[in-house]
Design an enzyme around this catalytic site. Structure first.
Site, PDB file in Angstrom:
ATOM      1  N   LYS A 148      40.262 -71.943  32.975  1.00 26.90           N
ATOM      2  CA  LYS A 148      40.235 -73.148  33.806  1.00 26.90           C
ATOM      3  C   LYS A 148      41.632 -73.712  33.968  1.00 26.90           C
ATOM      4  O   LYS A 148      41.909 -74.435  34.918  1.00 26.90           O
ATOM      5  CB  LYS A 148      39.373 -74.215  33.115  1.00 26.90           C
ATOM      6  CG  LYS A 148      37.905 -73.969  33.191  1.00 26.90           C
ATOM      7  CD  LYS A 148      37.141 -75.077  32.459  1.00 26.90           C
ATOM      8  CE  LYS A 148      36.179 -74.495  31.469  1.00 26.90           C
ATOM      9  NZ  LYS A 148      36.157 -75.084  30.156  1.00 26.90           N
ATOM     10  N   LYS A 207      49.685 -73.436  23.628  1.00 20.54           N
ATOM     11  CA  LYS A 207      49.747 -74.689  24.391  1.00 20.54           C
ATOM     12  C   LYS A 207      50.987 -75.493  24.010  1.00 20.54           C
ATOM     13  O   LYS A 207      51.616 -76.128  24.855  1.00 20.54           O
ATOM     14  CB  LYS A 207      48.481 -75.521  24.180  1.00 20.54           C
ATOM     15  CG  LYS A 207      47.303 -74.932  24.935  1.00 20.54           C
ATOM     16  CD  LYS A 207      46.087 -75.820  24.885  1.00 20.54           C
ATOM     17  CE  LYS A 207      44.940 -75.180  25.654  1.00 20.54           C
ATOM     18  NZ  LYS A 207      43.642 -75.721  25.302  1.00 20.54           N
ATOM     19  N   LYS A 237      43.181 -63.834  30.150  1.00 23.01           N
ATOM     20  CA  LYS A 237      41.776 -64.177  30.402  1.00 23.01           C
ATOM     21  C   LYS A 237      41.618 -65.128  31.590  1.00 23.01           C
ATOM     22  O   LYS A 237      42.528 -65.915  31.884  1.00 23.01           O
ATOM     23  CB  LYS A 237      41.131 -64.758  29.135  1.00 23.01           C
ATOM     24  CG  LYS A 237      41.693 -66.084  28.744  1.00 23.01           C
ATOM     25  CD  LYS A 237      40.834 -66.822  27.722  1.00 23.01           C
ATOM     26  CE  LYS A 237      41.438 -68.199  27.544  1.00 23.01           C
ATOM     27  NZ  LYS A 237      40.751 -69.163  26.809  1.00 23.01           N
TER      28      LYS A 237
HETATM   29  P1  TYM Z   1      36.122 -73.445  26.834  1.00 24.61           P
HETATM   30  O1  TYM Z   1      35.727 -74.707  27.508  1.00 24.61           O
HETATM   31  O2  TYM Z   1      37.496 -72.921  27.080  1.00 24.61           O
HETATM   32  O3  TYM Z   1      35.108 -72.293  27.201  1.00 24.61           O
HETATM   33  C1  TYM Z   1      33.705 -72.449  27.050  1.00 24.61           C
HETATM   34  C2  TYM Z   1      33.114 -71.119  26.592  1.00 24.61           C
HETATM   35  O4  TYM Z   1      33.444 -70.085  27.541  1.00 24.61           O
HETATM   36  C3  TYM Z   1      34.064 -68.988  26.875  1.00 24.61           C
HETATM   37  N1  TYM Z   1      35.097 -68.421  27.764  1.00 24.61           N
HETATM   38  C4  TYM Z   1      35.138 -67.156  28.158  1.00 24.61           C
HETATM   39  N2  TYM Z   1      34.345 -66.098  27.882  1.00 24.61           N
HETATM   40  C5  TYM Z   1      34.660 -64.909  28.472  1.00 24.61           C
HETATM   41  N3  TYM Z   1      35.716 -64.732  29.298  1.00 24.61           N
HETATM   42  C6  TYM Z   1      36.542 -65.768  29.593  1.00 24.61           C
HETATM   43  N4  TYM Z   1      37.562 -65.580  30.419  1.00 24.61           N
HETATM   44  C7  TYM Z   1      36.267 -67.044  29.014  1.00 24.61           C
HETATM   45  N5  TYM Z   1      36.861 -68.255  29.098  1.00 24.61           N
HETATM   46  C8  TYM Z   1      36.133 -69.085  28.323  1.00 24.61           C
HETATM   47  C9  TYM Z   1      34.691 -69.590  25.625  1.00 24.61           C
HETATM   48  O5  TYM Z   1      34.877 -68.602  24.629  1.00 24.61           O
HETATM   49  C10 TYM Z   1      33.661 -70.638  25.241  1.00 24.61           C
HETATM   50  O6  TYM Z   1      32.632 -70.056  24.478  1.00 24.61           O
HETATM   51  N6  TYM Z   1      37.171 -74.877  22.155  1.00 24.61           N
HETATM   52  C11 TYM Z   1      36.102 -74.562  23.084  1.00 24.61           C
HETATM   53  C12 TYM Z   1      35.093 -75.684  23.299  1.00 24.61           C
HETATM   54  C13 TYM Z   1      34.415 -76.169  22.054  1.00 24.61           C
HETATM   55  C14 TYM Z   1      33.396 -75.486  21.357  1.00 24.61           C
HETATM   56  C15 TYM Z   1      33.030 -76.359  20.296  1.00 24.61           C
HETATM   57  C16 TYM Z   1      32.760 -74.263  21.525  1.00 24.61           C
HETATM   58  C17 TYM Z   1      34.645 -77.349  21.425  1.00 24.61           C
HETATM   59  N7  TYM Z   1      33.799 -77.476  20.366  1.00 24.61           N
HETATM   60  C18 TYM Z   1      32.060 -75.981  19.373  1.00 24.61           C
HETATM   61  C19 TYM Z   1      31.778 -73.897  20.613  1.00 24.61           C
HETATM   62  C20 TYM Z   1      31.439 -74.751  19.554  1.00 24.61           C
HETATM   63  C21 TYM Z   1      36.710 -74.252  24.436  1.00 24.61           C
HETATM   64  O7  TYM Z   1      37.782 -74.684  24.747  1.00 24.61           O
HETATM   65  O8  TYM Z   1      35.870 -73.563  25.272  1.00 24.61           O
END
Ligand code: TYM
Length: 346
Positions: free
Chosen positions: A203, A118, A200
């Site tokens: 969003k 990023k 991947k």
């Molecule tokens: P985020 O919002 O990007 O994604 C939410 C969850 O979806 C999973 N994910 C995917 N799994 C499979 N294929 C994909 N293409 C894909 N894109 C996203 C992510 O692995 C995630 O589990 N940093 C985290 C948010 C967060 C969080 C936390 C998660 C903040 N605090 C504490 C767990 C525990 C994030 O940006 O997820």
């Protein structure tokens, strides 16, 4: 005679309210949450403060926060057994972040791949919070002392860091924090972009054609699948050297529940022209129940607010217990209440 008291295990997880939840979020994470909630005491957070680390339009962010919470419900998170809440409604998250900032070495954070990626994109615009993001994530998790954190593959490094911060805290101040296990299911852990099978589904991809959003209309889904990148090789196979083909077949396999052998037997001689319309229909059918539940959730006035109010109360209760302990162990004193009437400090 002693009776064994069953120990309820806890899980915690969350997603950022940026744009919409997509199929990758669901297959990599939310689906695991839905399965796990029957067995674990579950906390699912909409991590709005994480979203602020990237530029957001305030009105769009407000809408995305509510939409993400409503989608948790539409995906099958049951507020009667699970706690759904918004991160910024539980101030303990930011306070614990500060306390962890005081023990987390800079060089641990400098190694974070997501930050590096990023930061390259943002150049001079990169803010301090983006660097500190994984510490906030560690605070999110460790406040709830979960046994397990179900996430997609891309979160592995942040979760390892969370475990390192917990260990470091425990080494310095005593064994307070549980070291959570990382739960990454093999199936769906990494759903790839429809436009590039080597990156991947995300969003933040500027092209909406790269992802299937959970609320996409049937027309949008058909269009995205028909425009999905494919290859020229005849015969469809689960071949890791054909990333786009592998990804589309993989999505089909997970959603249809059919085995790889059955799918290869059916499409092994066919091309994308025959396969893509079938894949579109599988996705459209799969998402229908989510979309009708979503309409119900947002259609019932006050329902979402009630869920989120109850959720933040329950979450605060657990989070504040951990925060209190951490504060005391680090040498802070409890807040002193001030009585206005008596004009005195108690
Ligand atoms: P985020 O919002 O990007 O994604 C939410 C969850 O979806 C999973 N994910 C995917 N799994 C499979 N294929 C994909 N293409 C894909 N894109 C996203 C992510 O692995 C995630 O589990 N940093 C985290 C948010 C967060 C969080 C936390 C998660 C903040 N605090 C504490 C767990 C525990 C994030 O940006 O997820």
């Amino acid at each position: 005679m002693t009776t064994a008291v069953p120990i309820t295990k806890r899980i915690f997880s969350g997603a950022q309210p940026t744009g919409q939840l997509h199929l990758g979020n669901y297959l990599g994470a939310v689906r695991s949450w839905v399965i796990a909630q029957a067995e674990y005491e579950s906390y699912f957070c909409v991590v709005d403060l994480h979203a602020l680390t990237m530029p957001q339009k305030p009105q769009e962010l407000r809408e995305a926060i509510r939409r993400t919470a409503a989608l948790y419900l539409a995906c099958g998170i049951d507020p009667k057994v699970s706690t759904i809440f918004i991160q910024s409604h539980v101030p303990a998250h930011t306070e614990l972040t500060w306390l962890f900032n005081c023990i987390a070495p800079m060089n641990w954070l400098e190694r974070m791949i997501q930050y590096k990626e990023k930061a390259i994109k943002l150049g001079e615009d990169v803010n301090i919070a983006l660097f500190d993001y994984p510490v906030l994530q560690a605070a999110d998790i460790l406040l709830y002392q979960p046994h397990l954190v179900p996430v997609g593959e891309d979160q592995r490094q942040h979760l390892e860091l969370t475990r390192d911060i917990a260990r470091r805290f425990n080494d310095k101040f005593g064994n307070t924090l549980r070291i959570p296990e990382i739960l990454i299911r093999q199936e769906g852990a990494r759903v790839m972009s429809l436009q590039d099978g080597t990156s991947k589904m995300s969003k933040s991809d500027p092209s909406d054609l790269s992802r299937i959003n959970l609320l996409d209309t049937p027309e949008a889904i058909r269009k995205k699948i028909s425009k999905a990148k494919s290859d020229q090789i005849l015969g469809l196979r689960f071949d890791a050297n054909r990333p786009e083909c592998y990804n589309l077949l993989n999505i089909y396999a997970i959603l249809s529940g059919e085995s790889r052998e059955t799918i290869e037997a059916e499409f092994g001689e066919a091309g994308f022209g025959k396969f893509k319309p079938r894949l579109s229909e599988v996705i459209v059918e799969y998402l229908k129940p989510f979309q009708s539940r979503y309409a119900e959730v947002v259609g019932e006035t006050g329902y979402l607010d009630t869920v989120l109010r109850d959720g933040s109360e329950r979450a605060s209760y657990v989070a504040n217990q951990t925060l209190k302990e951490v504060r005391e162990q680090m040498g802070l004193i409890p807040p002193i209440s001030f009585s206005l009437e008596e004009g005195s400090v108690r």
